[in-house]
Design a protein around this motif. Sequence first.
Motif, PDB file in Angstrom:
ATOM      1  N   ARG A  88     -59.443 -47.941 -50.288  1.00 58.83           N
ATOM      2  CA  ARG A  88     -58.379 -47.013 -49.893  1.00 58.83           C
ATOM      3  C   ARG A  88     -57.212 -47.062 -50.876  1.00 58.83           C
ATOM      4  NH1 ARG A  88     -58.292 -48.314 -43.361  1.00 58.83           N
ATOM      5  NH2 ARG A  88     -60.324 -47.371 -42.914  1.00 58.83           N
ATOM      6  N   ALA A  89     -56.831 -48.276 -51.280  1.00 62.91           N
ATOM      7  CA  ALA A  89     -55.728 -48.430 -52.225  1.00 62.91           C
ATOM      8  C   ALA A  89     -56.086 -47.791 -53.570  1.00 62.91           C
ATOM      9  CB  ALA A  89     -55.380 -49.907 -52.401  1.00 62.91           C
ATOM     10  N   GLU A 112     -49.169 -49.469 -64.006  1.00 61.87           N
ATOM     11  CA  GLU A 112     -48.031 -48.684 -63.526  1.00 61.87           C
ATOM     12  C   GLU A 112     -47.699 -49.034 -62.065  1.00 61.87           C
ATOM     13  OE1 GLU A 112     -48.501 -44.659 -66.236  1.00 61.87           O
ATOM     14  OE2 GLU A 112     -49.810 -44.932 -64.487  1.00 61.87           O
ATOM     15  N   LEU A 113     -48.736 -49.165 -61.249  1.00 66.63           N
ATOM     16  CA  LEU A 113     -48.505 -49.543 -59.856  1.00 66.63           C
ATOM     17  C   LEU A 113     -47.883 -50.936 -59.786  1.00 66.63           C
ATOM     18  CD1 LEU A 113     -48.701 -48.934 -56.849  1.00 66.63           C
ATOM     19  CD2 LEU A 113     -51.063 -49.800 -56.910  1.00 66.63           C
ATOM     20  N   GLY A 114     -48.339 -51.819 -60.649  1.00 62.82           N
ATOM     21  CA  GLY A 114     -47.761 -53.157 -60.699  1.00 62.82           C
ATOM     22  C   GLY A 114     -46.279 -53.136 -61.019  1.00 62.82           C
ATOM     23  N   LYS A 115     -45.882 -52.309 -61.964  1.00 61.23           N
ATOM     24  CA  LYS A 115     -44.460 -52.212 -62.319  1.00 61.23           C
ATOM     25  C   LYS A 115     -43.649 -51.622 -61.169  1.00 61.23           C
ATOM     26  CE  LYS A 115     -45.214 -51.953 -67.257  1.00 61.23           C
ATOM     27  NZ  LYS A 115     -45.272 -51.097 -68.462  1.00 61.23           N
ATOM     28  N   LEU A 116     -44.212 -50.658 -60.461  1.00 61.24           N
ATOM     29  CA  LEU A 116     -43.515 -50.052 -59.323  1.00 61.24           C
ATOM     30  C   LEU A 116     -43.324 -51.021 -58.168  1.00 61.24           C
ATOM     31  CD1 LEU A 116     -45.264 -46.557 -58.993  1.00 61.24           C
ATOM     32  CD2 LEU A 116     -42.867 -46.982 -59.577  1.00 61.24           C
ATOM     33  N   GLY A 176     -45.510 -48.678 -52.995  1.00 61.06           N
ATOM     34  CA  GLY A 176     -45.809 -48.127 -54.319  1.00 61.06           C
ATOM     35  C   GLY A 176     -46.788 -46.965 -54.264  1.00 61.06           C
ATOM     36  N   LEU A 177     -47.680 -47.007 -53.287  1.00 64.08           N
ATOM     37  CA  LEU A 177     -48.661 -45.932 -53.114  1.00 64.08           C
ATOM     38  C   LEU A 177     -48.111 -44.789 -52.263  1.00 64.08           C
ATOM     39  CD1 LEU A 177     -51.854 -48.097 -52.464  1.00 64.08           C
ATOM     40  CD2 LEU A 177     -51.277 -46.830 -54.553  1.00 64.08           C
ATOM     41  N   ARG A 178     -46.900 -44.966 -51.748  1.00 62.36           N
ATOM     42  CA  ARG A 178     -46.241 -43.956 -50.900  1.00 62.36           C
ATOM     43  C   ARG A 178     -47.079 -43.620 -49.673  1.00 62.36           C
ATOM     44  NH1 ARG A 178     -44.991 -39.671 -55.313  1.00 62.36           N
ATOM     45  NH2 ARG A 178     -45.742 -41.117 -56.851  1.00 62.36           N
ATOM     46  N   ASP A 204     -51.934 -46.967 -42.760  1.00 61.94           N
ATOM     47  CA  ASP A 204     -52.996 -46.120 -43.302  1.00 61.94           C
ATOM     48  C   ASP A 204     -54.018 -46.935 -44.089  1.00 61.94           C
ATOM     49  OD1 ASP A 204     -51.723 -43.918 -42.207  1.00 61.94           O
ATOM     50  OD2 ASP A 204     -50.749 -43.333 -44.093  1.00 61.94           O
ATOM     51  N   LEU A 205     -53.573 -48.010 -44.687  1.00 60.88           N
ATOM     52  CA  LEU A 205     -54.479 -48.847 -45.479  1.00 60.88           C
ATOM     53  C   LEU A 205     -55.351 -49.748 -44.601  1.00 60.88           C
ATOM     54  CD1 LEU A 205     -52.096 -49.925 -48.398  1.00 60.88           C
ATOM     55  CD2 LEU A 205     -53.873 -48.160 -48.445  1.00 60.88           C
ATOM     56  N   ILE A 206     -54.853 -50.077 -43.412  1.00 57.68           N
ATOM     57  CA  ILE A 206     -55.593 -51.027 -42.569  1.00 57.68           C
ATOM     58  C   ILE A 206     -56.164 -50.415 -41.288  1.00 57.68           C
ATOM     59  CG2 ILE A 206     -54.341 -53.019 -43.471  1.00 57.68           C
ATOM     60  CD1 ILE A 206     -52.707 -53.016 -40.856  1.00 57.68           C
ATOM     61  N   ALA A 207     -55.921 -49.131 -41.075  1.00 51.85           N
ATOM     62  CA  ALA A 207     -56.372 -48.482 -39.836  1.00 51.85           C
ATOM     63  C   ALA A 207     -57.878 -48.640 -39.643  1.00 51.85           C
ATOM     64  CB  ALA A 207     -56.012 -46.999 -39.852  1.00 51.85           C
ATOM     65  N   GLY A 208     -58.251 -49.090 -38.453  1.00 50.44           N
ATOM     66  CA  GLY A 208     -59.660 -49.186 -38.080  1.00 50.44           C
ATOM     67  C   GLY A 208     -60.425 -50.356 -38.659  1.00 50.44           C
ATOM     68  N   LEU A 209     -59.773 -51.222 -39.403  1.00 51.90           N
ATOM     69  CA  LEU A 209     -60.478 -52.365 -39.992  1.00 51.90           C
ATOM     70  C   LEU A 209     -60.713 -53.437 -38.942  1.00 51.90           C
ATOM     71  CD1 LEU A 209     -58.668 -52.792 -43.428  1.00 51.90           C
ATOM     72  CD2 LEU A 209     -60.749 -51.509 -42.898  1.00 51.90           C
ATOM     73  N   ALA A 210     -61.891 -53.997 -38.964  1.00 54.94           N
ATOM     74  CA  ALA A 210     -62.234 -55.082 -38.040  1.00 54.94           C
ATOM     75  C   ALA A 210     -62.038 -56.418 -38.748  1.00 54.94           C
ATOM     76  CB  ALA A 210     -63.684 -54.951 -37.596  1.00 54.94           C
TER      77      ALA A 210
END
Length: 101
Positions: free
Chosen positions: A16-17, A30-34, A63-65, A70-76
């Motif tokens: 997802r990320a 770039e994401l790292g710098k942000l 950083g991903l806005r 949203d990144l963890i939704a539904g994870l078991a």
Amino acid sequence: MSPQPISAAARILGERARKRRNELGLSQEELGKLTGVHWTFISQVERGLRNLNLHNLLKIANGLRVDPGDLIAGLAPPPDPASEKKRSPRRASPRPAAAKR
């Protein structure tokens, strides 16, 4: 041979990320710098090799806005290794005799 993700949840979060980072047209650097998170850590997250703590999850989501949810939704959660071990039956321990008054 590349290392395997630490869990299905870590793999999915990483996918997802990566998808969102690519949608934004950002490199890992770039994401790292942000975010203030090293790009090699981001690479490991995207491959499911790292277990994120709360602060790094929040930094990466920011950083991903996206909302962190949203990144963890539904994870078991991964299975508990202790519950997977076969346990030998416990022997009943003798109870101490009741004290007489």
